[in-house]
Design an enzyme around this catalytic site. Structure first.
Site, PDB file in Angstrom:
ATOM      1  N   GLU A  19       0.838  -1.207   0.000  1.00  0.00           N
ATOM      2  CA  GLU A  19       0.000   0.000   0.000  1.00  0.00           C
ATOM      3  C   GLU A  19       0.870   1.252   0.000  1.00  0.00           C
ATOM      4  O   GLU A  19       1.817   1.355   0.779  1.00  0.00           O
ATOM      5  CB  GLU A  19      -0.894  -0.035   1.237  1.00  0.00           C
ATOM      6  CG  GLU A  19      -2.309   0.353   0.971  1.00  0.00           C
ATOM      7  CD  GLU A  19      -3.035  -0.610   0.045  1.00  0.00           C
ATOM      8  OE1 GLU A  19      -3.074  -0.342  -1.184  1.00  0.00           O
ATOM      9  OE2 GLU A  19      -3.573  -1.612   0.528  1.00  0.00           O
ATOM     10  N   HIS A  20       0.508   2.179  -0.881  1.00  0.00           N
ATOM     11  CA  HIS A  20       1.254   3.433  -1.064  1.00  0.00           C
ATOM     12  C   HIS A  20       2.703   3.157  -1.491  1.00  0.00           C
ATOM     13  O   HIS A  20       3.603   3.932  -1.192  1.00  0.00           O
ATOM     14  CB  HIS A  20       1.189   4.311   0.196  1.00  0.00           C
ATOM     15  CG  HIS A  20      -0.207   4.853   0.423  1.00  0.00           C
ATOM     16  ND1 HIS A  20      -0.650   6.018  -0.169  1.00  0.00           N
ATOM     17  CD2 HIS A  20      -1.255   4.357   1.105  1.00  0.00           C
ATOM     18  CE1 HIS A  20      -1.919   6.222   0.190  1.00  0.00           C
ATOM     19  NE2 HIS A  20      -2.307   5.224   0.956  1.00  0.00           N
ATOM     20  N   THR A  21       2.885   2.036  -2.145  1.00  0.00           N
ATOM     21  CA  THR A  21       4.198   1.712  -2.719  1.00  0.00           C
ATOM     22  C   THR A  21       4.230   2.005  -4.213  1.00  0.00           C
ATOM     23  O   THR A  21       5.300   2.178  -4.778  1.00  0.00           O
ATOM     24  CB  THR A  21       4.527   0.216  -2.511  1.00  0.00           C
ATOM     25  OG1 THR A  21       3.398  -0.545  -2.940  1.00  0.00           O
ATOM     26  CG2 THR A  21       4.831  -0.091  -1.054  1.00  0.00           C
ATOM     27  N   GLU A 152      -7.833   9.364 -14.685  1.00  0.00           N
ATOM     28  CA  GLU A 152      -8.029   9.666 -13.258  1.00  0.00           C
ATOM     29  C   GLU A 152      -7.159  10.832 -12.810  1.00  0.00           C
ATOM     30  O   GLU A 152      -7.596  11.720 -12.097  1.00  0.00           O
ATOM     31  CB  GLU A 152      -7.700   8.441 -12.408  1.00  0.00           C
ATOM     32  CG  GLU A 152      -8.596   7.283 -12.752  1.00  0.00           C
ATOM     33  CD  GLU A 152      -8.805   6.325 -11.601  1.00  0.00           C
ATOM     34  OE1 GLU A 152      -8.698   6.722 -10.431  1.00  0.00           O
ATOM     35  OE2 GLU A 152      -9.102   5.151 -11.896  1.00  0.00           O
ATOM     36  N   ASP A 164      -4.332   0.306  -9.258  1.00  0.00           N
ATOM     37  CA  ASP A 164      -5.727  -0.085  -9.476  1.00  0.00           C
ATOM     38  C   ASP A 164      -5.996  -0.450 -10.932  1.00  0.00           C
ATOM     39  O   ASP A 164      -6.666  -1.445 -11.236  1.00  0.00           O
ATOM     40  CB  ASP A 164      -6.672   1.052  -9.056  1.00  0.00           C
ATOM     41  CG  ASP A 164      -6.403   1.518  -7.637  1.00  0.00           C
ATOM     42  OD1 ASP A 164      -5.814   0.747  -6.864  1.00  0.00           O
ATOM     43  OD2 ASP A 164      -6.778   2.662  -7.317  1.00  0.00           O
ATOM     44  N   TYR A 216      -3.935  12.425   0.013  1.00  0.00           N
ATOM     45  CA  TYR A 216      -3.179  11.461  -0.807  1.00  0.00           C
ATOM     46  C   TYR A 216      -2.022  12.172  -1.506  1.00  0.00           C
ATOM     47  O   TYR A 216      -0.887  11.697  -1.499  1.00  0.00           O
ATOM     48  CB  TYR A 216      -4.138  10.819  -1.816  1.00  0.00           C
ATOM     49  CG  TYR A 216      -3.531   9.756  -2.699  1.00  0.00           C
ATOM     50  CD1 TYR A 216      -3.545   8.414  -2.309  1.00  0.00           C
ATOM     51  CD2 TYR A 216      -2.955  10.072  -3.925  1.00  0.00           C
ATOM     52  CE1 TYR A 216      -3.003   7.426  -3.120  1.00  0.00           C
ATOM     53  CE2 TYR A 216      -2.410   9.099  -4.740  1.00  0.00           C
ATOM     54  CZ  TYR A 216      -2.445   7.776  -4.335  1.00  0.00           C
ATOM     55  OH  TYR A 216      -1.904   6.803  -5.146  1.00  0.00           O
TER      56      TYR A 216
HETATM   57  C1  GLA Z   1      -5.234   4.255  -4.208  1.00  0.00           C
HETATM   58  C2  GLA Z   1      -4.500   4.636  -5.485  1.00  0.00           C
HETATM   59  C3  GLA Z   1      -3.409   3.621  -5.819  1.00  0.00           C
HETATM   60  C4  GLA Z   1      -2.509   3.342  -4.626  1.00  0.00           C
HETATM   61  C5  GLA Z   1      -3.351   3.068  -3.383  1.00  0.00           C
HETATM   62  C6  GLA Z   1      -2.519   2.928  -2.141  1.00  0.00           C
HETATM   63  O1  GLA Z   1      -5.961   3.084  -4.404  1.00  0.00           O
HETATM   64  O2  GLA Z   1      -5.407   4.713  -6.549  1.00  0.00           O
HETATM   65  O3  GLA Z   1      -2.656   4.069  -6.925  1.00  0.00           O
HETATM   66  O4  GLA Z   1      -1.599   4.377  -4.415  1.00  0.00           O
HETATM   67  O5  GLA Z   1      -4.311   4.086  -3.155  1.00  0.00           O
HETATM   68  O6  GLA Z   1      -1.736   1.782  -2.221  1.00  0.00           O
END
Ligand code: GLA
Length: 373
Positions: A19-21, A152, A164, A216
């Protein structure tokens, strides 16, 4: 004159870990859900564009009509926010030289919206593969992912990475998608929880997950600043969490610590699952990921923390928030025959805090985006 028409599908996802990588050139390990977005698309002449979504906010459910010429001159920005995703995809095809003569898009989602399960990427990717099949068959999957992400980032104004969209396009049934976001290397890792008597429980806390409000983007900027101060291009280049100790700013130090340790956890889990280990072995890293997101990256929220602690207290092996955070969903690794007890325990814990009841379901690794008919 709808010359060609069809139905296309793209799934939502849960991210098992990583996550957030993605915007730090790191590793992710998502699976596609059986929930997603269906796009009925038909070609139209003379640049006519019409979009409709059954999940549009009240008052915006009627068809919205525009033209490719209006989109080309920025007219999309005057239209309702939800349309920026499909119209951004159309515009991106054209900007990259793939002419869209005109199109009708009719959208319908089964994946809950705002639950951190990637409903927006499912929408953008369903539209993107429909436009590819109808008008631009040579466009590669890599470009589709880039088009959907640009829709997006630029048109919807959410500065996401490519987790995603990659999950929606590249995941396959029965597998986790291991993705190295720096090199683009992918690997399908079998994920048969059933064979071990396990389930992956998803608890949608119903607390709105909102990425456009700036938090974010702030995390992205903090990670970039941490990498610059450590003298590397991205936090992916740091292998040991102790190296983050060189950062004098405590916030940047914590952000970097999360990203570095999260990458290590993804690699360890990928290796365990690749070699056929009992998935119960990955559970401590799932929970450690949640603690890191809560304490170091500070993107959790009280309902997410409560869903994690209540799951663990009622027998889950490991649990963590999934997705961007600030609300959304939790995943919990549970014995298959305890799934309903765990979700009941979370429901009861929510009731005592006055939170709305969470929606619970089990996630089966499902197919990526494809044409239905
Ligand atoms: C959201 C973003 C992704 C990712 C996640 C965190 O889902 O769309 O690109 O950064 O947060 O892992």
């Amino acid at each position: 004159m709808a010359s060609r028409a069809g139905r296309w599908w793209a799934p939502g996802r849960v991210n098992l870990i990583g996550e957030h990588t993605d915007y730090n050139e790191g590793f992710v390990l998502p699976l596609a859900l059986p929930l997603g977005v269906t796009c009925i698309a038909a070609a139209r002449p003379a640049g006519a564009v019409r979009v409709r979504s059954r999940q549009a906010p009240r008052g915006e459910r009627d068809e919205i009509a525009t033209t490719t010429a209006v989109l080309a001159t920025g007219g999309w920005s005057e239209l309702p926010a939800w349309t920026h995703y499909p119209l951004g995809v159309i515009r991106e095809f054209e900007r990259r030289g793939h002419e869209i003569p005109g199109v009708d898009l009719d959208l319908d989602a089964t994946v809950p919206i705002g639950a951190g399960l990637s409903s927006s990427a499912a929408l953008s990717c369903a539209v993107a593969i429909a436009l590819r099949d109808l008008f631009a068959p040579t466009v590669s999957d890599t470009e589709i992912i880039d088009i959907a992400r640009t829709a997006e980032n630029v048109y919807a104004g959410v500065p996401t990475g490519l987790l995603d969209q990659s999950a929606a396009i590249l995941c396959t049934a029965g597998h986790l998608l291991f993705l190295d976001t720096r090199t683009g290397r992918t690997e399908q890792i079998p994920f048969d929880l059933d064979a071990f008597g396990l389930s992956l429980l998803v608890l949608d806390t119903g607390s709105p997950h909102q990425l456009v409000d700036g938090a974010y983007a702030t995390r992205r900027a903090e990670c970039a600043a941490a990498a610059a101060q450590l003298g590397v291009g991205s936090l992916r280049d740091i292998a040991f969490a102790t190296e983050a100790d060189r950062l004098t700013d405590p916030i940047l130090r914590r952000r970097a610590h999360h990203v570095i340790t999260e990458n290590t956890r993804v690699l360890r889990i990928a290796e365990q699952l690749r070699t056929g280990a009992d998935p119960r072995k990955i559970a401590p890293d799932l929970t450690a990921s949640h603690e890191s997101l809560r304490d170091d990256f500070e993107v959790s929220a009280p309902p997410l923390d409560l869903a994690v602690t209540a799951s663990l207290a009622s027998g889950a092996y490991g649990a963590r928030m999934t997705g961007g955070g600030f609300g959304g969903s939790v995943i919990a690794l549970v014995d298959r025959d305890r799934a309903s007890q765990v979700s009941q325990a979370v429901r009861e814990a929510f009731a005592t805090k006055g939170f709305d009841p969470p929606r619970a379901f089990t996630a089966t690794p499902s197919a990526g985006a494809h044409r239905l008919d």
